[in-house]
Write a protein that holds these residues in place. Structure first.
Motif, PDB file in Angstrom:
ATOM      1  N   GLN A 150       0.846  -1.238   0.097  1.00 21.78           N
ATOM      2  CA  GLN A 150      -0.154   0.098  -0.034  1.00 21.78           C
ATOM      3  C   GLN A 150       0.814   1.191  -0.100  1.00 21.78           C
ATOM      4  O   GLN A 150       0.378   2.060  -0.777  1.00 21.78           O
ATOM      5  CB  GLN A 150      -0.782  -0.111   1.427  1.00 21.78           C
ATOM      6  N   LEU A 169       0.825  -4.143  -6.281  1.00 24.41           N
ATOM      7  CA  LEU A 169      -0.451  -4.565  -5.528  1.00 24.41           C
ATOM      8  C   LEU A 169      -0.928  -5.955  -6.110  1.00 24.41           C
ATOM      9  O   LEU A 169      -1.409  -6.754  -5.056  1.00 24.41           O
ATOM     10  CB  LEU A 169      -1.543  -3.523  -6.049  1.00 24.41           C
ATOM     11  N   ARG A 183      -8.864  -3.917   0.520  1.00 25.72           N
ATOM     12  CA  ARG A 183      -8.229  -2.437   0.605  1.00 25.72           C
ATOM     13  C   ARG A 183      -7.381  -2.558  -0.610  1.00 25.72           C
ATOM     14  O   ARG A 183      -7.076  -1.638  -1.490  1.00 25.72           O
ATOM     15  CB  ARG A 183      -7.669  -1.922   1.783  1.00 25.72           C
ATOM     16  N   LEU A 184      -6.450  -3.521  -0.839  1.00 29.60           N
ATOM     17  CA  LEU A 184      -5.487  -3.666  -1.859  1.00 29.60           C
ATOM     18  C   LEU A 184      -6.290  -3.824  -3.236  1.00 29.60           C
ATOM     19  O   LEU A 184      -5.750  -2.646  -4.161  1.00 29.60           O
ATOM     20  CB  LEU A 184      -4.514  -4.830  -1.919  1.00 29.60           C
ATOM     21  N   MET A 187      -7.427  -0.213  -4.028  1.00 28.40           N
ATOM     22  CA  MET A 187      -6.109   0.693  -4.442  1.00 28.40           C
ATOM     23  C   MET A 187      -5.846   0.228  -5.841  1.00 28.40           C
ATOM     24  O   MET A 187      -5.407   1.035  -6.841  1.00 28.40           O
ATOM     25  CB  MET A 187      -5.080   0.359  -3.686  1.00 28.40           C
TER      26      MET A 187
END
Length: 260
Positions: A150, A169, A183-184, A187
């Motif tokens: 991240q 990622l 969350r990855l 992103m």
């Protein structure tokens, strides 16, 4: 059956847990004073912890260095981390970096990922930070790999390296049981938006027929606000509407008006 005596190391540990820091420190110090003792490394770590809790920072660091010098695969690594934390709390980054490097040198897989992340945090420049974050990601630790990816992706995005950010990622998402997978993925979606904007811009700059150009302008203008770039989106619409190519300008106006 005769009562078995409690080993001194265990006695010291229990005293420390009960709050008798002086008693624990005395026993730990006696064990550390025996250079050939089998419990030297562990006792030195225990002494470092107890002395730190007592506020004896120099004594704690000396004990930690003793443990570190033993090269013990577990307790030397713990000692290095104790030293690093002590230096960080006193805002001594150079000494902290050296201690984290010592933790790396132990090769203990439990502490190596933490050391890489710490070195990234204490890095003196972006290049050094990126290198440490890549090393942290490469450990494959589910928690550390996620955090490293991240942070690294954010840095790469700021540098305009969306493609490289996507690779980072994806590497993190390939780690079994990786933390914060959602969350990855979010992103990664953001990175794909950046990549899409770059492709739309490239198509506009290269020039194309009016229909394709208008489509690229619309897609770029509607994607930019998703990245918080409303003013850039307005400029893109204006670019199309004010084009000397009347066909292109007309196509762009149709696409803009249909959403009004």
């Amino acid at each position: 059956m005769p009562e078995v005596d409690t080993p001194p190391l265990e006695t010291a540990r229990r005293l420390a847990e009960s709050g008798d820091l002086d008693g624990a420190a005395t026993i730990f110090a006696e064990l550390v004073a025996d250079p050939g003792g089998p419990d030297l490394a562990q006792a030195a770590v225990g002494l470092a912890v107890v002395l730190e809790e007592r506020g004896d920072v120099p004594g704690s660091r000396a004990a930690a260095r003793t443990a570190l010098a033993t090269g013990h695969p577990e307790f030397a690594a713990q000692a290095a981390c104790l030293l690093a934390g002590s230096f960080e709390r006193e805002d001594l980054p150079d000494q902290a970096r050296a201690a984290w490097q010592a933790a790396l040198g132990t090769g203990n897989p439990t502490y190596v990922p933490l050391a890489h992340m710490a070195l990234a945090r204490l890095a003196t420049g972006t290049e050094e930070a990126e290198r440490s974050l890549r090393d942290a990601l490469a450990t494959g630790d589910p928690e550390i790999a996620s955090g490293a990816a991240q942070r690294l992706a954010e840095i790469l995005l700021e540098e305009g390296e969306a493609g490289a950010a996507a690779e980072v990622l994806l590497e993190a998402l390939s780690v079994p049981g990786v933390a914060e997978a959602s969350r990855l993925r979010v992103m990664l979606g953001i990175v794909h938006l950046e990549l899409a904007c770059a492709e739309f811009s490239g198509a506009i700059e290269e020039g194309c027929d009016a229909e394709t150009g208008a489509l690229a302008i619309e897609l770029l203008a509607r994607t930019l606000p998703l990245r918080g770039r409303d003013e850039d989106a307005e400029r893109v619409w204006r670019y199309g509407l004010e084009s000397p190519d009347e066909d292109l300008a007309g196509e762009v106006r149709l696409r803009l008006d249909r959403d009004l």
